[in-house]
Design a protein around this motif. Sequence first.
Motif, PDB file in Angstrom:
ATOM      1  N   ASP A 153       0.839  -1.192   0.000  1.00  0.00           N
ATOM      2  CA  ASP A 153       0.000   0.000   0.000  1.00  0.00           C
ATOM      3  C   ASP A 153       0.878   1.246   0.000  1.00  0.00           C
ATOM      4  O   ASP A 153       1.900   1.293   0.685  1.00  0.00           O
ATOM      5  N   SER A 154       0.459   2.256  -0.740  1.00  0.00           N
ATOM      6  CA  SER A 154       1.175   3.532  -0.735  1.00  0.00           C
ATOM      7  C   SER A 154       0.664   4.405   0.407  1.00  0.00           C
ATOM      8  O   SER A 154      -0.539   4.538   0.596  1.00  0.00           O
ATOM      9  N   HIS A 155       1.591   4.966   1.153  1.00  0.00           N
ATOM     10  CA  HIS A 155       1.294   5.910   2.236  1.00  0.00           C
ATOM     11  C   HIS A 155       1.964   7.206   1.821  1.00  0.00           C
ATOM     12  O   HIS A 155       3.191   7.281   1.760  1.00  0.00           O
ATOM     13  N   CYS A 156       1.151   8.214   1.541  1.00  0.00           N
ATOM     14  CA  CYS A 156       1.677   9.424   0.906  1.00  0.00           C
ATOM     15  C   CYS A 156       1.556  10.662   1.782  1.00  0.00           C
ATOM     16  O   CYS A 156       0.687  10.748   2.649  1.00  0.00           O
ATOM     17  N   SER A 157       2.428  11.611   1.476  1.00  0.00           N
ATOM     18  CA  SER A 157       2.332  12.925   2.116  1.00  0.00           C
ATOM     19  C   SER A 157       1.124  13.652   1.537  1.00  0.00           C
ATOM     20  O   SER A 157       0.593  13.282   0.490  1.00  0.00           O
ATOM     21  N   SER A 158       0.722  14.689   2.220  1.00  0.00           N
ATOM     22  CA  SER A 158      -0.383  15.529   1.758  1.00  0.00           C
ATOM     23  C   SER A 158      -0.067  16.059   0.363  1.00  0.00           C
ATOM     24  O   SER A 158       1.064  16.440   0.081  1.00  0.00           O
ATOM     25  N   LYS A 159      -1.045  16.055  -0.491  1.00  0.00           N
ATOM     26  CA  LYS A 159      -0.821  16.555  -1.852  1.00  0.00           C
ATOM     27  C   LYS A 159      -0.782  18.083  -1.899  1.00  0.00           C
ATOM     28  O   LYS A 159      -0.391  18.661  -2.890  1.00  0.00           O
ATOM     29  N   THR A 160      -1.183  18.732  -0.807  1.00  0.00           N
ATOM     30  CA  THR A 160      -1.235  20.197  -0.805  1.00  0.00           C
ATOM     31  C   THR A 160       0.052  20.851  -0.309  1.00  0.00           C
ATOM     32  O   THR A 160       0.295  22.014  -0.588  1.00  0.00           O
TER      33      THR A 160
END
Length: 136
Positions: free
Chosen positions: A97-104
Motif C-alpha cells: 500500500d502507498s502511504h503518501c504525504s499531503s498533496k497540498t
Amino acid sequence: MAGAAGALAQTPQWKSVQLSAGMHLIQAEVAATEAQREEGLMYRDRMPANAGMLFVFGAPATQCMWMKNTPLPLSVAFIDAAGKIVNIEDMQPHTLDSHCSSKTVPVRYALEMHLGWFKQRNIKPGMNIGNLPPAR
C-alpha cells in the motif's frame, strides 16, 4: 521504502543524525541517496525504541512510502523543508500500500519510527522536527 538485516546497523553506508521532536531525541539513520531510499528499513526485524530512519529527498514534492520486505510496523511523518510535520501515516509490515504525504504541501523529508511512536508522544502534524540535515 521502509533496509540490511538486523537492528539499525551503524555501517559506513548509513550516516546517523540525532533529531529532536519536542523534548524527545531520535537517533535516525539517514537515507539520502536513491539507493538508500529504495532500501530503507527493508529486512530489519528490530530497531531500538527511539531510533528510526530519515529519508531526505532532493526537492520538495509529494512523497509516498511502502512496506515491501519490511517486517517492522512503522509510522511515518512527512516533513516540509522548514521541519514542520505535514502528516503522519501508519504502515503495516510487508504491504505494498502507498502511504503518501499531503498533496497540498510538498515535503522534503520522511521520518520512519516504530508504529505509534508519534502518537504515544503526542507528536502531531504542525509540530517541528529539529536538527534536520540540509537536503542535497
